[in-house]
Design an enzyme around this catalytic site. Structure first.
Site, PDB file in Angstrom:
ATOM      1  N   GLY A 190      19.092 -65.831  -2.781  1.00 61.99           N
ATOM      2  CA  GLY A 190      18.113 -66.851  -3.126  1.00 61.99           C
ATOM      3  C   GLY A 190      17.655 -66.744  -4.564  1.00 61.99           C
ATOM      4  O   GLY A 190      17.895 -65.745  -5.248  1.00 61.99           O
ATOM      5  N   ASP A 191      16.983 -67.794  -5.010  1.00 63.02           N
ATOM      6  CA  ASP A 191      16.486 -67.905  -6.380  1.00 63.02           C
ATOM      7  C   ASP A 191      14.971 -67.740  -6.358  1.00 63.02           C
ATOM      8  O   ASP A 191      14.253 -68.591  -5.809  1.00 63.02           O
ATOM      9  CB  ASP A 191      16.871 -69.274  -6.948  1.00 63.02           C
ATOM     10  CG  ASP A 191      16.462 -69.459  -8.401  1.00 63.02           C
ATOM     11  OD1 ASP A 191      15.690 -68.637  -8.922  1.00 63.02           O
ATOM     12  OD2 ASP A 191      16.907 -70.451  -9.015  1.00 63.02           O
ATOM     13  N   PHE A 192      14.460 -66.660  -6.949  1.00 63.96           N
ATOM     14  CA  PHE A 192      13.016 -66.420  -6.883  1.00 63.96           C
ATOM     15  C   PHE A 192      12.210 -67.449  -7.665  1.00 63.96           C
ATOM     16  O   PHE A 192      10.991 -67.509  -7.541  1.00 63.96           O
ATOM     17  CB  PHE A 192      12.644 -64.999  -7.296  1.00 63.96           C
ATOM     18  CG  PHE A 192      13.251 -64.488  -8.592  1.00 63.96           C
ATOM     19  CD1 PHE A 192      13.107 -65.179  -9.785  1.00 63.96           C
ATOM     20  CD2 PHE A 192      13.955 -63.296  -8.595  1.00 63.96           C
ATOM     21  CE1 PHE A 192      13.646 -64.692 -10.964  1.00 63.96           C
ATOM     22  CE2 PHE A 192      14.501 -62.795  -9.781  1.00 63.96           C
ATOM     23  CZ  PHE A 192      14.344 -63.499 -10.965  1.00 63.96           C
ATOM     24  N   HIS A 224       9.200 -58.474 -16.489  1.00 65.35           N
ATOM     25  CA  HIS A 224       9.362 -58.289 -17.941  1.00 65.35           C
ATOM     26  C   HIS A 224      10.518 -59.104 -18.528  1.00 65.35           C
ATOM     27  O   HIS A 224      10.641 -59.210 -19.740  1.00 65.35           O
ATOM     28  CB  HIS A 224       9.504 -56.800 -18.291  1.00 65.35           C
ATOM     29  CG  HIS A 224      10.856 -56.209 -18.055  1.00 65.35           C
ATOM     30  ND1 HIS A 224      11.242 -54.997 -18.597  1.00 65.35           N
ATOM     31  CD2 HIS A 224      11.936 -56.648 -17.343  1.00 65.35           C
ATOM     32  CE1 HIS A 224      12.482 -54.718 -18.246  1.00 65.35           C
ATOM     33  NE2 HIS A 224      12.916 -55.690 -17.485  1.00 65.35           N
ATOM     34  N   ASP A 258      18.714 -61.293  -3.970  1.00 61.21           N
ATOM     35  CA  ASP A 258      19.182 -61.521  -5.328  1.00 61.21           C
ATOM     36  C   ASP A 258      19.863 -62.879  -5.367  1.00 61.21           C
ATOM     37  O   ASP A 258      20.055 -63.536  -4.345  1.00 61.21           O
ATOM     38  CB  ASP A 258      20.109 -60.414  -5.810  1.00 61.21           C
ATOM     39  CG  ASP A 258      19.921 -60.140  -7.306  1.00 61.21           C
ATOM     40  OD1 ASP A 258      20.066 -61.100  -8.088  1.00 61.21           O
ATOM     41  OD2 ASP A 258      19.634 -58.995  -7.684  1.00 61.21           O
TER      42      ASP A 258
END
Length: 353
Positions: free
Chosen positions: A244-246, A263, A219
């Protein structure tokens, strides 16, 4: 002379109303739909005062419930009788209220409790945004931004405690996780990433179901993953936390779980997330998106209401199977399976093309 006569005392009263026209009946149904928000407000009020917890030992009068909760007895009675007509609580022939299966889930101390979810999804952040839904319809952006002057995620990161949001989301998510995992199979010894997994309830369920798996809970920040539940597994060697940043990158793995992630975002943003997963995915790996799949035309589905909710607060949407197929294609993926779990959420799987 006419045949009418004045009703004599003791004569039965004809209480049967004249038949309503189709238009009149349609008007009643439409007004019932218009007042749907009142039912949600009553549900929130019952959850907020904690009525259900005080019925665990059996039926109680509204006076007893008011004394236990500190509520106003008459107004509490009015709320409970409204909820009882739709099966949340039940009033017996002695005027006492008792739990129903739905009301049981409003208790705070039962497995699968949805009390926190009810309070979250009826919070002002959702409530006020839906009140301005016409803005989204007219302008194409989230009404949340107009109402609160910031984006949904920035609001919970900067304005409100994130626990308010994540605890409610986790409450709803936990009710679905067992069914989801029953419908998934994992390669033996696979590394599974729960992408944007919050407190890790879905990953925890997967690790419990298959003791050969290794899990990564990913996350955005420590303020989220710090509240994780993976310690409940009782085996700290089988998981790790990843901050981390997806939108930038995802860690290498065999299976990527994205529950209620896709979504949240528009098509361009979704493709970026999916490409990052595909880029990091090990040979033979797969991506599992867990979101609503909107059925065609007039078919009833809770996901169609979730889609309106998403419209009011986020740039994303719930999608049809064909819309998922198009997203995957742009990300270099092929849709391989869509499976209904029995909940509003479906399993949507893809592999690399």
């Amino acid at each position: 002379m006419g045949s009418h006569r004045r009703r004599a005392e003791g004569d039965p009263v004809d209480s049967k109303p004249a038949r309503l026209s189709d238009t009149e009946q349609a008007g009643i149904r439409l007004f019932e739909e218009t007042l749907g928000y009142v039912y949600s407000a009553a549900l929130r009020a019952a959850a907020a005062v904690g009525v259900a917890d005080h019925l665990a030992s059996g039926p109680k009068t509204v006076v007893e419930l008011a004394q236990a909760t500190g509520a106003h007895a008459d107004n509490l009675n009015r709320v409970l009788r409204a909820l009882a007509m739709r099966g949340v609580f039940h009033e017996d022939d002695r005027g006492r209220f008792e739990l129903t299966p739905e009301a049981e889930l409003l208790r705070s101390d039962v497995p699968g409790s949805l009390r926190s979810a009810v309070l979250t999804f009826t919070d002002k952040t959702f409530w006020n945004s839906h009140g301005e839904l016409a803005h989204s319809v007219e302008h194409g952006d989230a009404s949340f931004d107009k109402v609160f002057g910031t984006t949904f995620f920035d609001y919970f990161r900067d304005v409100e405690s994130p626990e308010t949001f994540y605890s409610g989301m986790q409450s709803k998510s936990d009710s679905e996780n067992a069914s989801i995992i029953r419908n998934l199979t994992f390669p033996a010894g696979a590394t599974v990433v729960d992408v944007g997994g919050g407190y890790g309830g879905l990953l925890l369920e997967a690790l419990r179901a298959d003791d050969s798996l290794y899990g990564l809970l990913m996350d955005l920040g420590d303020h989220v993953v710090a509240g994780h539940r993976l310690g409940e597994l009782g085996d700290d060697d089988r998981w790790e936390l990843v901050t981390g940043d997806f939108f930038e990158e995802c860690p290498p793995a065999d299976v990527y779980l994205l529950k209620h992630i896709i979504h949240d975002w528009n098509d361009e943003q979704c493709v970026r997330i999916l490409r990052n997963c595909r880029r990091a995915m090990r040979p033979g790996g797969r991506i599992v998106v867990l979101d609503t799949v909107i059925p065609p035309r007039n078919e009833p589905h809770l996901g169609k209401l979730f889609d309106i909710m998403v419209m009011s607060i986020l740039p994303g949407r719930e999608r049809t199977e064909e819309e998922f197929r198009a997203l995957f294609d742009k990300a270099g993926l092929e849709l391989t399976r869509v499976l209904d779990t029995g909940f509003a959420v479906s399993v949507v799987e893809a592999v690399a093309r």
